[in-house]
Scaffold this motif. Sequence first.
Motif: not given
Lengths: 792, 178
Positions: B66-90
């Motif tokens: 599920c790895t995506v890049i959030v604000d330039g960093r590789a992140v496991k998107s199954c371990s992050m809530l959508a609300v935590q990505a508010d305002g982010a560039e994915v």
Amino acid sequence: MTTSTSVMGGIVRRKEDPSLIQGKGTYVDDVKRAGELAAVFVRSPFAAAKINSIDVSAALELEGVHAVYTADDVRHLGPNPAQVAVGTLRPLLADGAVKHVGEAVAMVVADSRYIAQDGADLVFVDYEPGDAVIDLKEAHADKVQVHEGESNTLLTWAGNAWWEGVIDLPDPSPEIQAAKERDDTVTVSLEMVNQRLIPTAIEPRAVLADWRGGYESVELWSSSQIPHAVAGAVAGVFGIPSNKVRVIAPEVGGGFGLKLNVYPDEILVCFASKQLGRPVRWTETRREAGFASIQGRGWVGTATMTGTKDGKILGYELEAICDMGAYTHNFTVAIPLLGLFVAPGQYDIPTSYALHCVMTNTPTTDAYRGAGRPEAAYYLERIIDDFAREIGMDPADVRKANYWKPEDFPVTTAIGLTMDSGDYATNLDALLDRVDYEGLKAKRDAARAEGRLLGLGLSTYVEVCGFGPSALAGLGFSWAGYGLPTAFNGSGVVRVQPDGTCTVTIGTGPSGQGHETTWAQIVSDGLGIPMENIEVQHGDSLDSPMGVGTFGSRSLAVDGTATYEATGRVREKAAKIAGHLLEAAEQDIQFADGGAHVAGSPDRAVTWGQIAEAAYQPHTLPEGMEGGLESSVVFSPPNATWPFGSHLALVEVDPDTGDVKLLEYWATDDCGNVINPMIVDGQVHGGIAQGIAQALFEEAIYDDMGNLLTASLADYPLPDAASLPSFSLDRTVTPTDVNPLGVKGIGEAGTIGSAQTIVNAVVDAVSHLGVRHIDMPLRPKRVWQAIEDAKE
Amino acid sequence: MVKSENGSGFMSHRTEDVVLEVSITVNGTAHRSQVEPRTLLVHHLRENLGLTGTHVGCDTGYCGACTVIVDGRAVKSCSMLAVQADGAEVRTVEGVADGDELHPVQEGFWECHGLQCGFCTPGMIMSSVALLESNPDPSEEEIRHGIEGNLCRCTGYHNIVKSVQFAGARMRGEEVSS
């Protein structure tokens, strides 16, 4: 990399990849259906318990929950079907009792998977726990009977053993006994565990059913290696014709045998969709995969070898208890047999086997990459190393002294199978020469003199694959148990379209093996149609030719051959048409550069488009010729195929921590002719990685209550990139004559050859300290403990 | 007699009727959405935004599919809530190619047979992109450690390492052949 437009034996980039590398591949969980509902299962927390009652009322009251199903709702559908209905088949949902932790007790269907999970949390089950048996030896001693008093299709349980397979053919035991008593022989014996594994495809299983009322037909998307068998099973369970069931296996994210089953969830989503009139989906969670899908291996056995002090083996005996789990599924009961097929390995030696296949209160075991053959190769190749050490001979020399020789083939084995072809000594020598075996031994010895623990481990193997001959259907190797009386044939349809492009449809169920590319190479080579103009379709039980699926390293040898034969028939007809169009004799027609021309006159040519245009306008064809340009072939091979190979590893053991570092890994495999070396190498890489994983890292661990302690990837350590080296591969080529391509199969070879290679290397590194054996997985604590124990 | 509740704790008990608005820019496109607070970023991407290239392979953040890049960093998107990505560039696998031109990492995976079943591939590609963006010339060991949070069951990583080496050379403007 050389990218050629064709073809056989050439490295060609995969046709599958442009979609997959852009995230455009379609896996089951990517498919959306309007109005679809999601299912979640309620699973047993006990390994053995009576179910007194199930209260679903609170779950049904939850907004968004549409239904909760229990055994009462689905009992009329019968048990989960299996290929061979022996042993004890699983009820679709636990019926009055649970036999292992994680067994599905109820299914909640709701608007979303989140709400379905909420609903599952509100199902209350009243269990009355009983005694469970987890340990294999205790199960074999019948301390607790998993299916006490129950009957099945073959027999009433008199214990946990469904089958006591004692095979002494051709009556070698007195011969081995006599050998043991001779003064000039040595006998070594080791009890070894071939531990349970969780196959772990990275894509969990997923299903989506859409029952079409009125037509009374169903479309089932499933992450499966065997879409046709699943279709047969669904048809059989619901009492509808098989042509009313369309099973689609789109991209499948890894299979390794675990998707070679018909599972209760595949039946149950169809049932729920039929009942509710809406599409219903279920997607396995990773934790669930430890319960809801099959596991592999699970043997405890003793290998015994007797031979002379100059290395002539006079007897090999294997006695093992094999774990079936709590229920039998598709091939559960066949896996130990498949091991017996190759138990004597590459050696012309007297053998004797006793296998005890027992039920335990654990999830079902079935085919996992190699399926019986890695277990068999492990016991044999471990004990032969132990024997070599005991008599002070090099392990390579002992092996060579007992090999079947090329002139012995075809070899008839003790249990009556015929091995097609082999040149084992040449293969082993190719490996040893390539790696400078003597130099490596000197390097190991020099390091040892400095107190470093370097070890070299060798294993050779022969496996059996490419199933298979139609006559094996009489032994149960068919989909007859799924209501489809079809042997393990191969099938392929080749059609040249009116515009001169080509469509190939095949009966396999690939999960990453690159069939679209390899099959296109076969067809491109035969017709001269460029790779980019060939589309290969698979994985649809109604649109594909009647197929068997992808497992047992069978697809190329069987289905690939069918496509090869169909290609030849299309070419024959095309030559007739081209001859007619060019006013030449058909035997003078040659195919090249995307068309056909008259031999010696390259400008008297027609394109495939022109040939096809004529084919689809029969009035332009020779008098009496049928229109169209396609062929459909079913191929049934006269025999299975027998690939083989030699693997070598160099390891270093840290004497203070027991940590094993795998420094180098070399393999020289022989799978007969090769169509795409890049794809074949890739299969070997992955196969070796899974064998190394068993040797060093992975183990399905149960506590004595039957709880799986390794259900998450945090606890079940798949190797990551940092824990493996690159692999150094090579090949010898010994074609088979059981198919015209001369191909054998390579999907499982790497796994069959590798686990014991690693263990042999680690034991070699510490044998001078007095260690004879360490059971897998060789995690640091175990290795350290073995070194410590040897000091006493 | 035992009364057992099938409570896994995972995704348990609805926070009914609570929805929050999140604004997330995915592959350059701004999305404003209403989500339940418990919605995982990966489910938001797959089920609400229809970007099914990002896969789910486990429940614990170990497999990395599920790895995506959030604000330039590789992140496991199954371990992050959508609300935590508010305002982010994915960035997801659907967004790494430049129009019809594949990203060098994608080219590398194709050229070097860095994938078989393809299920881990999107996450593996995103981790490799993030690795090469932070370390343009990694050694084999650095590559192996750089992608160790992504599990592959098919390739034994042999050809994945070669794929990343190919991509790194291409991104550095070096002549590459494999």
